[in-house]
Design a protein around this motif. Structure first.
Motif, mmCIF file in Angstrom:
data_model
loop_
_atom_site.group_PDB
_atom_site.id
_atom_site.type_symbol
_atom_site.label_atom_id
_atom_site.label_comp_id
_atom_site.label_asym_id
_atom_site.label_seq_id
_atom_site.Cartn_x
_atom_site.Cartn_y
_atom_site.Cartn_z
ATOM 1 N N MET A 115 0.837 -1.170 0.000
ATOM 2 C CA MET A 115 0.000 0.000 0.000
ATOM 3 C C MET A 115 0.889 1.242 0.000
ATOM 4 N N ASP A 116 0.526 2.193 -0.829
ATOM 5 C CA ASP A 116 1.253 3.448 -0.902
ATOM 6 C C ASP A 116 0.979 4.239 0.369
ATOM 7 N N HIS A 117 2.018 4.663 1.053
ATOM 8 C CA HIS A 117 1.881 5.437 2.275
ATOM 9 C C HIS A 117 2.893 6.565 2.222
ATOM 10 N N GLU A 118 2.387 7.781 2.173
ATOM 11 C CA GLU A 118 3.270 8.928 2.037
ATOM 12 C C GLU A 118 2.853 10.020 3.005
ATOM 13 N N ALA A 119 3.780 10.542 3.766
ATOM 14 C CA ALA A 119 3.485 11.671 4.643
ATOM 15 C C ALA A 119 3.346 12.922 3.789
ATOM 16 N N VAL A 120 2.289 13.664 4.031
ATOM 17 C CA VAL A 120 2.039 14.861 3.247
ATOM 18 C C VAL A 120 2.316 16.110 4.054
ATOM 19 N N GLY A 121 1.925 16.128 5.317
ATOM 20 C CA GLY A 121 2.185 17.319 6.108
ATOM 21 C C GLY A 121 1.528 17.273 7.462
ATOM 22 N N THR A 122 1.704 18.363 8.205
ATOM 23 C CA THR A 122 1.099 18.491 9.517
ATOM 24 C C THR A 122 0.658 19.928 9.712
ATOM 25 N N ALA A 123 -0.270 20.101 10.615
ATOM 26 C CA ALA A 123 -0.713 21.437 11.014
ATOM 27 C C ALA A 123 -0.998 21.361 12.507
ATOM 28 N N GLY A 124 -0.848 22.468 13.199
ATOM 29 C CA GLY A 124 -1.114 22.423 14.629
ATOM 30 C C GLY A 124 -1.378 23.792 15.211
ATOM 31 N N LEU A 125 -2.148 23.798 16.299
ATOM 32 C CA LEU A 125 -2.408 25.033 17.034
ATOM 33 C C LEU A 125 -2.737 24.649 18.466
ATOM 34 N N GLY A 126 -1.726 24.486 19.277
ATOM 35 C CA GLY A 126 -1.940 24.207 20.690
ATOM 36 C C GLY A 126 -2.734 22.952 20.975
ATOM 37 N N THR B 241 -6.604 10.140 1.150
ATOM 38 C CA THR B 241 -5.881 11.121 1.949
ATOM 39 C C THR B 241 -6.405 10.964 3.362
ATOM 40 N N VAL B 242 -5.490 10.684 4.291
ATOM 41 C CA VAL B 242 -5.880 10.446 5.679
ATOM 42 C C VAL B 242 -5.499 11.667 6.504
ATOM 43 N N LEU B 243 -6.497 12.223 7.178
ATOM 44 C CA LEU B 243 -6.281 13.341 8.092
ATOM 45 C C LEU B 243 -6.464 12.802 9.499
ATOM 46 N N GLU C 176 -10.049 25.710 12.267
ATOM 47 C CA GLU C 176 -9.259 26.024 11.060
ATOM 48 C C GLU C 176 -8.033 25.126 10.922
ATOM 49 N N VAL C 177 -7.554 24.591 12.042
ATOM 50 C CA VAL C 177 -6.396 23.700 11.990
ATOM 51 C C VAL C 177 -6.738 22.432 11.191
ATOM 52 N N LEU C 178 -7.996 22.013 11.240
ATOM 53 C CA LEU C 178 -8.434 20.888 10.421
ATOM 54 C C LEU C 178 -8.961 21.352 9.068
ATOM 55 N N ALA C 179 -9.656 22.475 9.041
ATOM 56 C CA ALA C 179 -10.249 22.964 7.788
ATOM 57 C C ALA C 179 -9.192 23.255 6.729
ATOM 58 N N GLU C 180 -8.070 23.809 7.127
ATOM 59 C CA GLU C 180 -7.035 24.173 6.156
ATOM 60 C C GLU C 180 -6.424 22.963 5.447
ATOM 61 N N PRO C 181 -5.998 21.902 6.149
ATOM 62 C CA PRO C 181 -5.469 20.750 5.417
ATOM 63 C C PRO C 181 -6.534 20.009 4.604
ATOM 64 N N ILE C 182 -7.782 20.050 5.063
ATOM 65 C CA ILE C 182 -8.851 19.455 4.255
ATOM 66 C C ILE C 182 -8.967 20.216 2.939
ATOM 67 N N ALA C 183 -9.032 21.532 3.018
ATOM 68 C CA ALA C 183 -9.142 22.352 1.805
ATOM 69 C C ALA C 183 -7.938 22.144 0.893
ATOM 70 N N ALA C 184 -6.749 22.064 1.474
ATOM 71 C CA ALA C 184 -5.542 21.847 0.666
ATOM 72 C C ALA C 184 -5.590 20.496 -0.033
ATOM 73 N N ALA C 185 -6.064 19.479 0.657
ATOM 74 C CA ALA C 185 -6.150 18.143 0.052
ATOM 75 C C ALA C 185 -7.139 18.142 -1.106
ATOM 76 N N VAL C 186 -8.292 18.750 -0.892
ATOM 77 C CA VAL C 186 -9.308 18.796 -1.954
ATOM 78 C C VAL C 186 -8.809 19.653 -3.118
ATOM 79 N N ASP C 187 -8.171 20.767 -2.826
ATOM 80 C CA ASP C 187 -7.615 21.613 -3.892
ATOM 81 C C ASP C 187 -6.563 20.862 -4.704
ATOM 82 N N ALA C 188 -5.877 19.913 -4.061
ATOM 83 C CA ALA C 188 -4.851 19.117 -4.745
ATOM 84 C C ALA C 188 -5.449 17.925 -5.492
ATOM 85 N N ARG D 287 -18.285 19.389 -0.003
ATOM 86 C CA ARG D 287 -17.339 19.784 -1.057
ATOM 87 C C ARG D 287 -16.794 18.572 -1.809
ATOM 88 N N VAL D 288 -16.435 17.527 -1.081
ATOM 89 C CA VAL D 288 -15.874 16.329 -1.701
ATOM 90 C C VAL D 288 -16.948 15.596 -2.513
#
Length: 122
Positions: A1-12, A25-27, A39-51, A80-81
């Motif tokens: 199975m293809d497994h690739e780290a894409v990124g992280t986001a965080g806010l406290g 895409t696993v969040l 927004e810490v979750l909304a931003e990577p979701i939007a980035a994944a969908v935009d990609a 959106r998805v």
């Protein structure tokens, strides 16, 4: 199975890891998803969908709390998805998070899996 780290986001109080598993895409949010951290979750979701991601799996195993704002982030992602012909799956919800979905009826509009592995098999 293809497994690739894409990124992280965080806010406290919330941290989100983003990985790729095959066509999914696993969040993985960890901590508290609420008005202050949504927004810490909304931003990577939007980035994944935009990609171009059309199959999102949200691994809720590390999610300790989710309020209505967090729920709205997930519902918005689902809309959106689905407009793009895709789907959002939720996996491994803790009882406190699951209860929010039960009370609001939101569990009926998501595909919910007991484990991340189950969500990735489909």
């Amino acid at each position: 199975m293809d497994h690739e780290a894409v990124g992280t986001a965080g806010l406290g109080r919330l941290h989100v890891d983003v990985t790729r598993h095959g066509r999914s895409t696993v969040l993985t949010p960890s901590g508290e998803l609420d008005h202050h951290t949504a927004e810490v979750l909304a931003e990577p979701i939007a980035a994944a969908v935009d990609a171009g991601a059309t199959r999102l799996v949200v691994d809720c195993s590390g999610l300790e709390f989710c309020d209505s704002t967090g729920l709205n982030v997930l519902l918005g992602a689902r809309l959106r998805v689905e407009e793009l012909g895709g789907e959002v799956h939720l996996a491994a919800m803790r009882p406190t998070v699951s209860r929010v979905f039960e009370i609001t009826g939101a569990e009926a509009v998501f595909t919910v899996h007991a484990t991340l592995e189950e969500a990735l098999r489909e």
